[in-house]
Design an enzyme around this catalytic site. Structure first.
Site, PDB file in Angstrom:
ATOM      1  N   GLN A 165      -8.684   3.380  -0.032  1.00 38.11           N
ATOM      2  CA  GLN A 165      -9.941   3.304   0.703  1.00 38.11           C
ATOM      3  C   GLN A 165     -10.250   4.633   1.387  1.00 38.11           C
ATOM      4  OE1 GLN A 165      -7.583   0.610   0.975  1.00 38.11           O
ATOM      5  NE2 GLN A 165      -8.861  -0.301  -0.617  1.00 38.11           N
ATOM      6  N   LYS A 218      -0.737  -4.083  -3.215  1.00 39.02           N
ATOM      7  CA  LYS A 218      -2.030  -3.464  -2.889  1.00 39.02           C
ATOM      8  C   LYS A 218      -2.041  -2.055  -3.482  1.00 39.02           C
ATOM      9  CE  LYS A 218      -5.155  -2.147   0.866  1.00 39.02           C
ATOM     10  NZ  LYS A 218      -5.208  -0.707   0.595  1.00 39.02           N
ATOM     11  N   SER A 237       0.814  -1.206   0.000  1.00 42.61           N
ATOM     12  CA  SER A 237       0.000   0.000   0.000  1.00 42.61           C
ATOM     13  C   SER A 237       0.858   1.272   0.000  1.00 42.61           C
ATOM     14  CB  SER A 237      -0.951  -0.035   1.203  1.00 42.61           C
ATOM     15  OG  SER A 237      -1.918   0.980   1.152  1.00 42.61           O
TER      16      SER A 237
END
Length: 382
Positions: A320, A316, A291
């Site tokens: 979000q 990833k 991420s």
């Protein structure tokens, strides 16, 4: 008399037309919100049957929460979840850098709950939980079929309590560990000077203080004579995108750091204003780098401001956002994908390092030594 009857008929027709217009407007509005009138009526019909026919007393709040949870689960995205009051509170405290648990960050890969990284110095790390371990059960309850937030909620808990976790290692071996939960306080940035004017900074994750802490440590090492930097992002599960941008701004030369593209096609790009990279940078990554950590690593690799060492990252590449549903509940939803400066998406694929270095020994010291050796050679060219 005829006029009077005509007036009454006119009023009745006007009322019918008005009611028809109101109903049509309601149906149109409902369809524009739900996207499917048959589906909406089906849901309302099911709710009506449950309320009217179920033999036990019905807790309507539980019905509504279950409906929302099921709706989000139906998206099939492991990172989109309904947050009940406990999960919502847990998420908020973890980004603030303080929560109760064992210090293990979990993600989903190929429908498995995978340990992205055990945080350094936490009970999970001391218990021998490693990146790549798959969680198969918690306190005897199988994890299959659960959501990511359910699994996280079961592992977290009050300081001093214990949790039993069944794992399958990357090598396929089954093991069970019992871990005593503690109060996890995250110091996400640590650093020191290594030999030959080489600075070393490790970032364990990206929470609300990571950017400012990194800037402080970076300038501190500059004051100690730093001429090259090792940035250690191993077992960094990510966190806040905004904080990863703050970190990258000190190393990535003027230009894009990351682009975020939403469903509508709208794209927002975060830029660096750094005139040029001040020092050679060696970045260490592994399968636990995910991420926000991949945002920094990808930006440094694409702009050639840094060279990556280690093993392939987690992969990833989604973003979000958390929306409040009321005072104590919310919904975390994947709203965008991000792209590195060259325009590549690493979602599901990860980032291949420039130099693959498989770890040897418990701490993978050979990876750090390889990165330092590279910087020493770079500094010798000056």
């Amino acid at each position: 008399m005829l006029k009077k009857r005509f007036s009454i008929v006119t009023v009745i027709i006007a009322c019918i037309c008005s009611c028809g217009l109101v109903i049509a407007a309601l149906i149109y509005g409902l369809q524009s919100v739900t996207g499917s009138l048959p589906g909406t009526f089906k849901f309302l019909r099911a709710l009506s049957i449950v309320r009217g026919s179920f033999i036990e007393n019905v807790d309507y709040n539980k019905l509504y929460e279950g409906a929302i949870k099921g709706m989000v689960n139906a998206l099939g995205d492991p990172y989109s979840v309904y947050l009940d009051d406990e999960s919502f509170k847990s998420l908020m405290t973890s980004t603030e850098g303080h929560f109760g648990g064992i210090g293990v960050v979990i993600g989903m890969k190929d429908s498995n709950f995978v340990v992205i990284a055990p945080l350094k110095g936490t009970p999970g790390e001391r218990a021998g939980i490693k990146s790549g371990d798959k969680i198969t059960a918690i306190d005897g309850k199988k994890s299959a079929g659960q959501t990511l937030e359910d699994v996280v909620a079961q592992i977290r808990g009050k300081e001093g309590t214990s949790v039993e976790i069944e794992l399958k290692t990357a090598a396929g071996e089954a093991k069970i560990v019992r871990v005593i939960r503690s109060d996890i306080k995250l110091e996400t940035v640590a650093g020191e000077m290594k030999n030959n004017k080489i600075g070393y900074i490790r970032i364990s994750m990206f929470n609300e203080s990571t950017g400012s802490d990194f800037i402080k440590k970076f300038h501190e090492l500059e004051g100690q004579g730093m001429e090259g930097l090792v940035l250690d992002l191993r077992d960094n599960p990510g966190g806040l995108l905004s904080e990863s941008v703050k970190v990258a701004e000190l190393m990535v030369p003027k230009g894009p750091i990351v682009s975020v593209t939403e469903k509508s096609g709208k794209s927002v790009t975060e830029y660096s204003n750094l005139e040029k990279t001040k020092y050679p940078v060696a970045v260490i990554v592994n399968q636990g780098s995910a991420s926000a950590a991949e945002i920094v690593a990808g930006a440094l690799q694409d702009t050639q401001a840094g060279k990556l060492f280690g093993t392939k990252t987690f992969g990833k590449g989604s973003v979000q956002a958390v929306s409040n549903l009321d005072e104590s509940t919310g919904m975390k939803l994947t709203i965008a994908h991000y792209y590195t400066p060259s325009g590549r998406s690493i979602n599901g694929t990860g980032i291949e390092p420039d130099v693959v270095v498989e770890p040897t020994g418990e701490m993978g010291e050979n990876q750090l030594n390889t990165a330092i050796s590279y910087l020493e050679k770079e500094l010798a060219k000056k």
